[in-house]
Design an enzyme around this catalytic site. Sequence first.
Site, PDB file in Angstrom:
ATOM      1  CE1 TYR A   1       8.014   8.640  91.691  1.00 25.11           C
ATOM      2  CE2 TYR A   1       8.812  10.496  90.401  1.00 25.11           C
ATOM      3  CZ  TYR A   1       9.009   9.241  90.951  1.00 25.11           C
ATOM      4  OH  TYR A   1      10.208   8.598  90.770  1.00 25.11           O
TER       5      TYR A   1
ATOM      6  NE  ARG B   1       8.764  17.818  85.629  1.00 24.23           N
ATOM      7  CZ  ARG B   1       8.776  17.929  84.315  1.00 24.23           C
ATOM      8  NH1 ARG B   1       7.725  18.405  83.685  1.00 24.23           N
ATOM      9  NH2 ARG B   1       9.830  17.595  83.625  1.00 24.23           N
TER      10      ARG B   1
ATOM     11  CG  ASP C   1      15.926  20.701  89.196  1.00 24.13           C
ATOM     12  OD1 ASP C   1      16.113  20.456  87.994  1.00 24.13           O
ATOM     13  OD2 ASP C   1      14.792  20.693  89.717  1.00 24.13           O
TER      14      ASP C   1
ATOM     15  CG  HIS D   1      14.739  23.299  84.719  1.00 25.48           C
ATOM     16  ND1 HIS D   1      14.425  22.417  83.718  1.00 25.48           N
ATOM     17  CD2 HIS D   1      14.841  22.562  85.855  1.00 25.48           C
ATOM     18  CE1 HIS D   1      14.348  21.195  84.228  1.00 25.48           C
ATOM     19  NE2 HIS D   1      14.597  21.257  85.502  1.00 25.48           N
TER      20      HIS D   1
ATOM     21  CE  LYS E   1      11.581  20.261  88.423  1.00 20.17           C
ATOM     22  NZ  LYS E   1      12.861  20.643  87.875  1.00 20.17           N
TER      23      LYS E   1
END
Length: 584
Positions: free
Chosen positions: A204, A64, A280, A233, A213
Amino acid sequence: MKDLHSWIDEMAQLCRPDHIHLCDGSEAEYDRIAQAMVQANTFLPLAKRPHSFWCHSDPDDVARVEESTYICSEKPEDAGPTNHWMAPAEMKAKLKTLFSGCMQGRTLYVVPYCMGPLHSPFAILGVEITDSPYAVLNMKLMTRMGQKALDLITKKKQFVPGLHSVGVPLKKGEKDSSWPCNSAHRHIVHFPEERSIWSFGSGYGGNALLGKKCLALRIASVLGRDEGWLAEHMLILGITNPTGEKKYIAAAFPSACGKTNLAMLTPTLPGWKIECVGDDIAWIRFGADGRLYAVNPEAGYFGVAPGTSMKTNPNAMKTITHNAIFTNVARTPDGDVWWEGMTDTAPKGLISWLDTLYDPASRMPAAHPNSRFTVPAKQNPIYDPAAENPQGVPLSAILFGGRRSAVLPLVIEAFDWQAGVFFGASLSSETTAAAKGETGKLRHDPFAMLPFCGYHMGDYFAHWLAMGRKSSADKLPRIYAVNWFLKGKDGKYLWPGFGENSRVLQWIFERTSHQAEAKKTPIGYIPESLDLQGLGKIDMAALFHIDPTAWRQECEELSRYFALFGSRMPNALLEELRRLRRAL
Ligand code: SAT
Ligand code: MN
């Protein structure tokens, strides 16, 4: 809502792809795209893992990119001091220039997807337009992707639009690279009021799989604020005690701090069982009974490979035996994968993540520290049957943890919800390879949401406090801070971690039904005792030591940090800080 077809037309006119492909999410489609990627030298089939592929990214596109991630709310103060901001109109103009013609020579894939079980009241629909076949296949493993999601979008006339491009147009006849990306112009942009996502230049993980995300945390956190729920999260696990009683726990840790390992833990305590709902992300809202229920919006794992082994996480190892994509791991000459920590010694003839013969003398890792496996969650041998429950699972406890070699004890229970929110807000952790930049540096990471909160962090704290006021203490989950990463004076870990963390979970489980004793400290409650049978020598005093000097410094630092949020910093948390100072 934008009309799906006019949006696709508009984006296609902007990006000018050679072809358009609307994804149906079928196995046949997956196989066709994967085959084309094999032909293009991006994917290598793995002889030792059926229906699995190895690939490696550009060395400049491995994680990230927080410095290029933006929250473009109308007002800068709504993005807050922890997010990068630019005026939406200015950013849109910039993006339109970047995206103009960016898909020439490529196929534009339309990826309809659903976050959360298809017919869950929690579910949120999205459409990702991308020119990355890698993103398409990962979205297939990570989300409910394809025709069924599209049908729901058509019926509900609702979706979060996300545009993604690797940012490398191809001239006629020009040969593509195996991992096209445009590092110089990376932008991961969110428009929270418009609820849209624009991502340019990276292929990625969280930069490119927009359901993860970007939608499920940054955009969803804003929706949660507006609609009275939480996008977090967090992993979600089911835990059953030896008498068959089952509870659910959610736990927030920053990226690459062991969420996947905890979510799939194999208890060393006899008779205990863990099942995995998610590793996650958790979407959490109140049920009619006043309890908080959590859903995992994802359908797969995008897990950190290094350190994963039959010793540390056998369930993950069993999950990734087939139908997996491995990115930036090393591979063996006979067609298997390998990474640091998988076995004690590296196999001979290893090919590194950079696709060159690995030289152990180089002292470089063979697998990139942020290398990943992508795999459907359903393959997990301990996949919790309730993971597909549209109503979610009721939470008995929420854990906050980070990587901290000192200060924070092994486990501590918050006095109440407000004190627990203070735990979340105070979270700090050493940085990991999951984000570009230096690793091992202690930084504030409130609620493990620093890179993922789509609005002002002070408002986010206030939202957590407000959630607690909607129910009563007996119904709300209890809140804990945990720290598996404490080190002794010799620099060695004080706690064995992994399966042994079940001993801490046991105490938490029993606390939530008033079956375990605790001692009061200035910070919260610590265990009167833990079951340490069979563990050998454990320095319990060091694991639970609360050093007043270190904690006073911690308070100083927190008071500086909280000042960043100005008038949006909730008074209740400043009051918690004052209370802690007095108690110390
Ligand atoms: O954002 S990623 O999905 O690439 C990994 C993470 O930070 O959890
Ligand atoms: Mn994560």
